[in-house]
Design a protein around this motif. Structure first.
Motif, short mmCIF file in Angstrom:
data_model
loop_
_atom_site.label_atom_id
_atom_site.label_comp_id
_atom_site.label_asym_id
_atom_site.label_seq_id
_atom_site.Cartn_x
_atom_site.Cartn_y
_atom_site.Cartn_z
N LEU A 89 65.33 118.51 102.88
CA LEU A 89 65.59 117.10 102.60
C LEU A 89 65.87 116.88 101.11
N ARG A 90 65.22 117.65 100.27
CA ARG A 90 65.40 117.49 98.83
C ARG A 90 66.75 117.99 98.36
N VAL A 91 67.19 119.16 98.88
CA VAL A 91 68.36 119.81 98.28
C VAL A 91 69.66 119.57 99.06
N ALA A 92 69.59 119.11 100.30
CA ALA A 92 70.83 118.92 101.08
C ALA A 92 71.65 117.78 100.48
N PRO A 93 72.99 117.90 100.54
CA PRO A 93 73.84 116.83 100.00
C PRO A 93 73.63 115.52 100.76
N GLY A 94 73.79 114.40 100.06
CA GLY A 94 73.58 113.08 100.65
C GLY A 94 74.31 112.85 101.96
N PRO A 95 75.62 113.20 102.05
CA PRO A 95 76.34 112.94 103.32
C PRO A 95 75.71 113.68 104.51
N LEU A 96 75.22 114.89 104.26
CA LEU A 96 74.59 115.66 105.34
C LEU A 96 73.30 114.97 105.81
N ILE A 97 72.54 114.46 104.84
CA ILE A 97 71.30 113.76 105.20
C ILE A 97 71.63 112.48 105.97
N ARG A 98 72.66 111.77 105.52
CA ARG A 98 73.03 110.51 106.22
C ARG A 98 73.48 110.82 107.65
N TRP A 99 74.18 111.95 107.83
CA TRP A 99 74.58 112.37 109.19
C TRP A 99 73.33 112.66 110.03
N ALA A 100 72.36 113.34 109.44
CA ALA A 100 71.13 113.65 110.18
C ALA A 100 70.42 112.35 110.58
#
Ligand SMILES: [Zn+2]
Length: 272
Positions: free
Chosen positions: A183-194
């Motif tokens: 959660l800390r290191v993943a890019p923002g768009p990937l987190i928003r997709w999750a």
């Protein structure tokens, strides 16, 4: 308003007792911030922390968070003998219940260490009176994981409910994007997709150190030099990232358990 459950694994991960004790203040500040964002969730606390920091644990409970047990100690389950596990867990569960003046219903294994090699644990947890566990990472993982386990809530044969970590991606490449270092290191768009594609039972997890950019660095033997560096990446942005994802969520793990019926049974004895 978010339906993703906020969970914190409250542990003392210092390399030794001489290192500065930072996690209590970090935890208070984090929970202040989350309170301002209208968040109530579930905090899984290690038994040793209940012993050493009872006031901190009582403050967490007073904010309205559900308290669960994150092991009597932060030892992976396969490294503990079942009889020792039973005795230590019963004692820690009792101490936590007395500290927060409320029954303890949830258990989270340290480091997702409920794996085929510790498949004896759910029965003991059920006998001790736990209602649910959220200890399984249903994918492959360099440390712990149970790739054959369901990725949706299920029951162990003894009746204990399991709310596994949500994982994102396909097959063996699936990872728990909504937790800890991912959660800390993943890019923002990937987190928003999750977040957009998260299942109904989704929970997010973090530890006090994830929010502590000022913690002195050391090398964690189990993850090597690069892994140790990653353990300190992007901690300063974590409070905002987590706060944004769970803003307004008052869902605790026990609420997920109570809304998850009916549940399929997963019997490790009949799974390859
Ligand atoms: Zn932990």
């Amino acid at each position: 308003m978010s339906a993703i459950v906020f969970t914190l694994d409250l542990e003392d991960h210092r390399p030794n007792d001489d290192a500065e004790l930072r996690f209590p203040a970090i935890t208070d500040a984090l929970l202040d911030d989350l309170e301002a964002r209208g968040v109530i969730g579930t905090v899984f606390v290690v038994g040793d922390v209940v012993k050493d920091q009872p006031d901190l644990v009582a403050r967490v409970a007073a904010r309205g968070h559900e308290l669960g047990l994150h092991g009597a100690t932060h030892t992976p389950l396969p490294d503990v003998a079942p009889a020792t596990f039973r005795e230590a867990t019963a004692e820690a569960m009792d101490r936590l219940a007395q500290t927060v003046q409320s029954p303890v219903q949830g258990f989270r294994a340290p480091i997702f260490s409920l794996v085929p090699g510790s498949a004896w644990a759910p029965e003991i947890l059920g006998e001790l009176g736990f209602t649910y566990s959220s200890s399984v990472l249903p994918t492959r993982n360099p440390l712990f994981g149970w790739a054959a386990a369901p990725n949706r809530p299920f029951r162990w044969p003894c009746g204990l409910v399991e709310i596994p970590s949500p994982v994102f991606g396909v097959g063996p490449l699936a990872v728990p994007l909504l937790g800890g270092v991912y959660l800390r290191v993943a890019p923002g768009p990937l987190i928003r997709w999750a977040v957009r594609t998260a299942p109904d039972h989704a929970w997010l997890y973090a530890h006090p150190y994830d929010f502590d950019p000022g913690e002195p660095r050391w090398r964690l033997p189990e993850v090597g030099r690069l892994g140790s560096r990653v353990m300190w990446w992007r901690r300063s942005g974590m409070a905002d990232r987590v706060g944004t994802i769970v803003a307004g969520s008052e869902r605790r793990m026990i609420d997920v358990v109570e809304s998850a019926e009916p549940l399929p049974v997963f019997d490790p004895a009949v799974v390859p």
